[in-house]
Design a protein around this motif. Structure first.
Motif, mmCIF file in Angstrom:
data_model
loop_
_atom_site.group_PDB
_atom_site.id
_atom_site.type_symbol
_atom_site.label_atom_id
_atom_site.label_comp_id
_atom_site.label_asym_id
_atom_site.label_seq_id
_atom_site.Cartn_x
_atom_site.Cartn_y
_atom_site.Cartn_z
ATOM 1 N N TYR A 47 14.898 92.055 27.289
ATOM 2 C CA TYR A 47 13.904 91.384 28.129
ATOM 3 C C TYR A 47 14.074 89.872 28.034
ATOM 4 O O TYR A 47 14.115 89.178 29.060
ATOM 5 C CB TYR A 47 12.505 91.808 27.679
ATOM 6 C CG TYR A 47 11.376 91.031 28.306
ATOM 7 C CD1 TYR A 47 11.054 91.207 29.647
ATOM 8 C CD2 TYR A 47 10.627 90.137 27.559
ATOM 9 C CE1 TYR A 47 10.011 90.516 30.224
ATOM 10 C CE2 TYR A 47 9.576 89.443 28.125
ATOM 11 C CZ TYR A 47 9.276 89.631 29.460
ATOM 12 O OH TYR A 47 8.241 88.938 30.026
ATOM 13 N N LEU A 48 14.199 89.349 26.829
ATOM 14 C CA LEU A 48 14.379 87.902 26.674
ATOM 15 C C LEU A 48 15.717 87.453 27.263
ATOM 16 O O LEU A 48 15.786 86.438 27.964
ATOM 17 C CB LEU A 48 14.307 87.510 25.194
ATOM 18 C CG LEU A 48 12.964 87.723 24.496
ATOM 19 C CD1 LEU A 48 13.078 87.327 23.025
ATOM 20 C CD2 LEU A 48 11.868 86.928 25.181
ATOM 21 N N ALA A 49 16.773 88.199 26.985
ATOM 22 C CA ALA A 49 18.106 87.824 27.461
ATOM 23 C C ALA A 49 18.196 87.859 28.984
ATOM 24 O O ALA A 49 18.975 87.103 29.573
ATOM 25 C CB ALA A 49 19.153 88.740 26.840
ATOM 26 N N SER A 50 17.408 88.719 29.613
ATOM 27 C CA SER A 50 17.484 88.869 31.069
ATOM 28 C C SER A 50 17.074 87.610 31.820
ATOM 29 O O SER A 50 17.469 87.431 32.974
ATOM 30 C CB SER A 50 16.631 90.046 31.531
ATOM 31 O OG SER A 50 15.249 89.738 31.408
ATOM 32 N N ALA A 55 25.235 82.040 28.668
ATOM 33 C CA ALA A 55 25.632 81.473 27.370
ATOM 34 C C ALA A 55 24.468 81.525 26.385
ATOM 35 O O ALA A 55 24.659 81.831 25.201
ATOM 36 C CB ALA A 55 26.122 80.037 27.538
ATOM 37 N N ASP A 56 23.264 81.271 26.851
ATOM 38 C CA ASP A 56 22.091 81.321 25.978
ATOM 39 C C ASP A 56 21.764 82.757 25.570
ATOM 40 O O ASP A 56 21.313 83.013 24.451
ATOM 41 C CB ASP A 56 20.880 80.678 26.663
ATOM 42 C CG ASP A 56 21.034 79.174 26.813
ATOM 43 O OD1 ASP A 56 21.857 78.584 26.087
ATOM 44 O OD2 ASP A 56 20.324 78.593 27.656
ATOM 45 N N LEU A 60 21.275 84.233 21.828
ATOM 46 C CA LEU A 60 20.084 85.016 21.464
ATOM 47 C C LEU A 60 20.487 86.318 20.781
ATOM 48 O O LEU A 60 19.974 86.656 19.713
ATOM 49 C CB LEU A 60 19.259 85.314 22.716
ATOM 50 C CG LEU A 60 18.089 86.259 22.512
ATOM 51 C CD1 LEU A 60 16.799 85.482 22.380
ATOM 52 C CD2 LEU A 60 17.985 87.241 23.652
ATOM 53 N N ARG A 61 21.432 87.039 21.370
ATOM 54 C CA ARG A 61 21.869 88.322 20.802
ATOM 55 C C ARG A 61 22.534 88.126 19.432
ATOM 56 O O ARG A 61 22.321 88.921 18.518
ATOM 57 C CB ARG A 61 22.814 89.031 21.764
ATOM 58 C CG ARG A 61 22.111 89.522 23.016
ATOM 59 C CD ARG A 61 23.094 90.222 23.961
ATOM 60 N NE ARG A 61 22.531 90.427 25.267
ATOM 61 C CZ ARG A 61 21.614 91.322 25.576
ATOM 62 N NH1 ARG A 61 21.131 92.107 24.643
ATOM 63 N NH2 ARG A 61 21.164 91.450 26.792
ATOM 64 N N GLN A 62 23.317 87.066 19.292
ATOM 65 C CA GLN A 62 23.975 86.811 18.004
ATOM 66 C C GLN A 62 22.951 86.504 16.918
ATOM 67 O O GLN A 62 23.053 87.006 15.797
ATOM 68 C CB GLN A 62 24.958 85.644 18.130
ATOM 69 C CG GLN A 62 26.189 85.980 18.920
ATOM 70 C CD GLN A 62 27.059 84.755 19.205
ATOM 71 O OE1 GLN A 62 26.611 83.615 19.085
ATOM 72 N NE2 GLN A 62 28.299 85.005 19.602
ATOM 73 N N LEU A 136 12.330 80.606 28.687
ATOM 74 C CA LEU A 136 11.536 81.351 27.697
ATOM 75 C C LEU A 136 10.070 80.928 27.760
ATOM 76 O O LEU A 136 9.170 81.754 27.644
ATOM 77 C CB LEU A 136 12.090 81.132 26.288
ATOM 78 C CG LEU A 136 13.396 81.840 25.949
ATOM 79 C CD1 LEU A 136 13.843 81.480 24.526
ATOM 80 C CD2 LEU A 136 13.279 83.338 26.106
ATOM 81 N N ALA A 137 9.837 79.643 27.948
ATOM 82 C CA ALA A 137 8.458 79.142 28.025
ATOM 83 C C ALA A 137 7.734 79.679 29.254
ATOM 84 O O ALA A 137 6.510 79.846 29.229
ATOM 85 C CB ALA A 137 8.460 77.612 28.042
ATOM 86 N N ASP A 138 8.475 79.955 30.323
ATOM 87 C CA ASP A 138 7.858 80.432 31.565
ATOM 88 C C ASP A 138 7.563 81.932 31.570
ATOM 89 O O ASP A 138 6.927 82.426 32.493
ATOM 90 C CB ASP A 138 8.758 80.108 32.763
ATOM 91 C CG ASP A 138 8.803 78.615 33.062
ATOM 92 O OD1 ASP A 138 7.914 77.887 32.572
ATOM 93 O OD2 ASP A 138 9.738 78.176 33.775
ATOM 94 N N LEU A 139 8.028 82.671 30.541
ATOM 95 C CA LEU A 139 7.760 84.112 30.483
ATOM 96 C C LEU A 139 6.262 84.363 30.372
ATOM 97 O O LEU A 139 5.552 83.661 29.668
ATOM 98 C CB LEU A 139 8.459 84.753 29.289
ATOM 99 C CG LEU A 139 9.950 84.966 29.417
ATOM 100 C CD1 LEU A 139 10.500 85.505 28.113
ATOM 101 C CD2 LEU A 139 10.273 85.897 30.551
#
Length: 148
Positions: A47-50, A55-56, A60-62, A136-139
């Motif tokens: 959800y966050l990665a989507s 590149a970000d 995040l996954r790493q 991320l802030a806009d989620l």
């Protein structure tokens, strides 16, 4: 001779009522069903990665992969915080102290996971682009369960 409409009218209201109750039950189950236990960490990360630039999302996954507290099965050990509560409620004779301890343990487990997520998100926010932090802030709102 015109057949009487009374037999039809006699069954129209109960049939209509039964169909309406059935439809309300289907809608209610669909709308109000919530998964039990904490969310699946993989769904949360996806959800966050989507919403992140590619590149970000890799960063995040790493970073999430390095946090051992976030690698648990949602329906396995540590994934169902309510099972000890259920067991305490079923116990005979009932022991309110055991129930209290079960709740406190569940809260502590959730707090520990929440703190781990916070640590990871601070690390991620430090490493990703300004655009990624803005996204991320806009989620809004937590991710829902995955589609069936």
């Amino acid at each position: 001779m015109i057949p009487s409409s009374k037999p039809l009218m006699r069954w129209a209201f109960p049939l209509s009522l039964a169909v309406n109750v059935f439809l309300l039950a289907v809608i209610g189950v669909h709308e109000f069903h919530r998964p039990h236990g904490p969310p699946n960490p993989e769904h949360f990360i996806n959800y966050l990665a989507s919403v992140l630039p590619k590149a970000d999302a890799v960063i995040l996954r790493q970073v999430f992969a390095t946090e051992p507290l976030l690698h648990w099965e949602p329906h396995g050990p540590g994934g169902d915080d309510m099972e000890p509560v259920r067991q305490a409620l079923r116990a005979y004779p009932f022991d309110p102290t055991a129930l209290r301890v079960a709740f406190e343990t569940g809260h502590a487990q959730r707090d520990t996971r929440d703190q781990a997520v916070g640590r990871v998100l601070v690390t991620v926010a430090t490493a990703i682009s300004a655009e990624g932090r803005r996204r991320l802030a806009d989620l809004r709102g937590p991710p829902g369960p995955p589609p069936p």
